[in-house]
Design a protein around this motif. Sequence first.
Motif, PDB file in Angstrom:
ATOM      1  N   GLY A 101       0.701  -1.148  -0.263  1.00  0.00           N
ATOM      2  CA  GLY A 101      -0.242  -0.189  -0.024  1.00  0.00           C
ATOM      3  C   GLY A 101       0.966   1.174   0.374  1.00  0.00           C
ATOM      4  N   GLU A 102       2.048   0.869   1.106  1.00  0.00           N
ATOM      5  CA  GLU A 102       2.659   2.300   0.749  1.00  0.00           C
ATOM      6  C   GLU A 102       3.945   2.637  -0.533  1.00  0.00           C
ATOM      7  OE1 GLU A 102       5.603   2.340   3.807  1.00  0.00           O
ATOM      8  OE2 GLU A 102       4.355   1.738   5.466  1.00  0.00           O
ATOM      9  N   GLU A 103       4.109   1.799  -1.458  1.00  0.00           N
ATOM     10  CA  GLU A 103       4.453   1.180  -2.377  1.00  0.00           C
ATOM     11  C   GLU A 103       4.051   1.906  -3.631  1.00  0.00           C
ATOM     12  OE1 GLU A 103       7.061   1.239  -3.745  1.00  0.00           O
ATOM     13  OE2 GLU A 103       8.330   1.486  -1.937  1.00  0.00           O
ATOM     14  N   ALA A 104       2.169   1.320  -3.621  1.00  0.00           N
ATOM     15  CA  ALA A 104       1.081   2.110  -4.299  1.00  0.00           C
ATOM     16  C   ALA A 104       1.222   3.357  -3.948  1.00  0.00           C
ATOM     17  CB  ALA A 104       0.056   1.397  -4.166  1.00  0.00           C
ATOM     18  N   LEU A 105       0.610   3.993  -2.722  1.00  0.00           N
ATOM     19  CA  LEU A 105       0.913   5.415  -2.808  1.00  0.00           C
ATOM     20  C   LEU A 105       1.677   6.429  -3.997  1.00  0.00           C
ATOM     21  CD1 LEU A 105       0.574   6.103   1.255  1.00  0.00           C
ATOM     22  CD2 LEU A 105      -0.866   6.845  -1.234  1.00  0.00           C
ATOM     23  N   LYS A 106       2.931   5.805  -3.924  1.00  0.00           N
ATOM     24  CA  LYS A 106       4.339   6.247  -4.590  1.00  0.00           C
ATOM     25  C   LYS A 106       3.404   5.771  -6.107  1.00  0.00           C
ATOM     26  CE  LYS A 106       7.347   5.220  -0.581  1.00  0.00           C
ATOM     27  NZ  LYS A 106       8.407   4.368  -0.312  1.00  0.00           N
ATOM     28  N   LEU A 107       3.377   5.383  -6.818  1.00  0.00           N
ATOM     29  CA  LEU A 107       3.739   5.316  -7.779  1.00  0.00           C
ATOM     30  C   LEU A 107       2.532   5.111  -8.812  1.00  0.00           C
ATOM     31  CD1 LEU A 107       5.432   0.853  -7.342  1.00  0.00           C
ATOM     32  CD2 LEU A 107       6.617   3.269  -8.291  1.00  0.00           C
ATOM     33  N   ASN A 108       1.028   5.461  -7.939  1.00  0.00           N
ATOM     34  CA  ASN A 108      -0.269   5.698  -8.611  1.00  0.00           C
ATOM     35  C   ASN A 108      -0.488   7.086  -8.059  1.00  0.00           C
ATOM     36  OD1 ASN A 108      -2.879   5.238  -8.858  1.00  0.00           O
ATOM     37  ND2 ASN A 108      -2.962   3.096  -8.921  1.00  0.00           N
ATOM     38  N   LYS A 109      -0.240   7.713  -9.755  1.00  0.00           N
ATOM     39  CA  LYS A 109      -0.836   8.954  -9.176  1.00  0.00           C
ATOM     40  C   LYS A 109      -2.409   9.522  -8.702  1.00  0.00           C
ATOM     41  CE  LYS A 109      -0.174   9.776 -13.920  1.00  0.00           C
ATOM     42  NZ  LYS A 109       0.593   8.322 -14.723  1.00  0.00           N
ATOM     43  N   ASN A 110      -3.191   8.442  -8.833  1.00  0.00           N
ATOM     44  CA  ASN A 110      -4.575   8.034  -9.118  1.00  0.00           C
ATOM     45  C   ASN A 110      -4.506   8.252  -7.810  1.00  0.00           C
ATOM     46  OD1 ASN A 110      -5.083   9.294 -12.065  1.00  0.00           O
ATOM     47  ND2 ASN A 110      -5.399   6.290 -11.380  1.00  0.00           N
ATOM     48  N   ILE A 111      -4.182   8.308  -6.654  1.00  0.00           N
ATOM     49  CA  ILE A 111      -4.210   7.808  -5.317  1.00  0.00           C
ATOM     50  C   ILE A 111      -4.332   8.608  -4.739  1.00  0.00           C
ATOM     51  CG2 ILE A 111      -3.999   6.415  -2.983  1.00  0.00           C
ATOM     52  CD1 ILE A 111      -2.383   4.179  -4.273  1.00  0.00           C
ATOM     53  N   LYS A 112      -5.218  10.148  -3.791  1.00  0.00           N
ATOM     54  CA  LYS A 112      -4.359  10.831  -3.201  1.00  0.00           C
ATOM     55  C   LYS A 112      -5.025  10.779  -1.894  1.00  0.00           C
ATOM     56  CE  LYS A 112      -7.053  13.489  -6.773  1.00  0.00           C
ATOM     57  NZ  LYS A 112      -6.781  12.907  -7.573  1.00  0.00           N
ATOM     58  N   VAL A 113      -3.315  11.461  -0.682  1.00  0.00           N
ATOM     59  CA  VAL A 113      -4.106  11.339   0.589  1.00  0.00           C
ATOM     60  C   VAL A 113      -4.866  12.415   1.103  1.00  0.00           C
ATOM     61  CG1 VAL A 113      -2.083  11.299   2.701  1.00  0.00           C
ATOM     62  CG2 VAL A 113      -1.390   9.803   0.464  1.00  0.00           C
ATOM     63  N   LEU A 114      -5.444  12.291   1.512  1.00  0.00           N
ATOM     64  CA  LEU A 114      -6.786  13.142   2.360  1.00  0.00           C
ATOM     65  C   LEU A 114      -6.787  13.181   3.987  1.00  0.00           C
ATOM     66  CD1 LEU A 114      -9.866  10.821   1.049  1.00  0.00           C
ATOM     67  CD2 LEU A 114      -8.937  13.212  -0.233  1.00  0.00           C
ATOM     68  N   GLU A 115      -5.826  12.463   4.312  1.00  0.00           N
ATOM     69  CA  GLU A 115      -5.550  12.740   5.768  1.00  0.00           C
ATOM     70  C   GLU A 115      -4.308  11.254   6.287  1.00  0.00           C
ATOM     71  OE1 GLU A 115      -7.532  11.651   9.675  1.00  0.00           O
ATOM     72  OE2 GLU A 115      -8.470  12.181   8.062  1.00  0.00           O
ATOM     73  N   GLU A 116      -2.873  11.833   7.025  1.00  0.00           N
ATOM     74  CA  GLU A 116      -1.972  11.306   6.743  1.00  0.00           C
ATOM     75  C   GLU A 116      -2.758   9.699   8.515  1.00  0.00           C
ATOM     76  OE1 GLU A 116       1.103  10.714   6.278  1.00  0.00           O
ATOM     77  OE2 GLU A 116       0.413  11.596   4.956  1.00  0.00           O
ATOM     78  N   VAL A 117      -2.212   8.737   8.341  1.00  0.00           N
ATOM     79  CA  VAL A 117      -2.510   7.845   9.152  1.00  0.00           C
ATOM     80  C   VAL A 117      -1.924   8.256  10.527  1.00  0.00           C
ATOM     81  CG1 VAL A 117      -3.038   5.844   9.137  1.00  0.00           C
ATOM     82  CG2 VAL A 117      -2.999   6.966   7.555  1.00  0.00           C
ATOM     83  N   LYS A 118      -1.920   8.167  11.545  1.00  0.00           N
ATOM     84  CA  LYS A 118      -1.171   8.119  12.695  1.00  0.00           C
ATOM     85  C   LYS A 118      -0.840   6.346  13.083  1.00  0.00           C
ATOM     86  CE  LYS A 118      -4.809  11.358  13.996  1.00  0.00           C
ATOM     87  NZ  LYS A 118      -6.442  11.165  15.161  1.00  0.00           N
TER      88      LYS A 118
END
Length: 118
Positions: A101-118
């Motif tokens: 999931g962390e890698e997908a965040l870096k590689l897939n520009k369609n994923i948007k981080v709405l809020e940082e996970v604690k």
Amino acid sequence: MYSIDDKKYPCNTSLTMKFIGGKWKAVILIHLIEKKRYSELRKECQNITERTLSLQLKELENDGLLKRTVYTSKPPLKVEYELTDFGKTLIPLLHAIASWGEEALKLNKNIKVLEEVK
């Protein structure tokens, strides 16, 4: 071919998904790498409805992945969940899923981080 409770699974992957498949099971399991009270788990899994969480916990317990302990010696009632030894065998897989999931965040520009996970 594999069979559990008269249900057939054609491969190892389908057998694995019997235990962790669905939208919430892996999420619940990763939160239970450390023992938690029901109320703590509920806070960490806010997007899961109470009914779904209860049903998924029962399924995971019936599958032998979770142990549920109820303390009734003094009010209020306290319920704790923890992974069984069988459930603990999933920890490397759960960490791998989280890493992917962390890698997908870096590689897939369609994923948007709405809020940082604690």
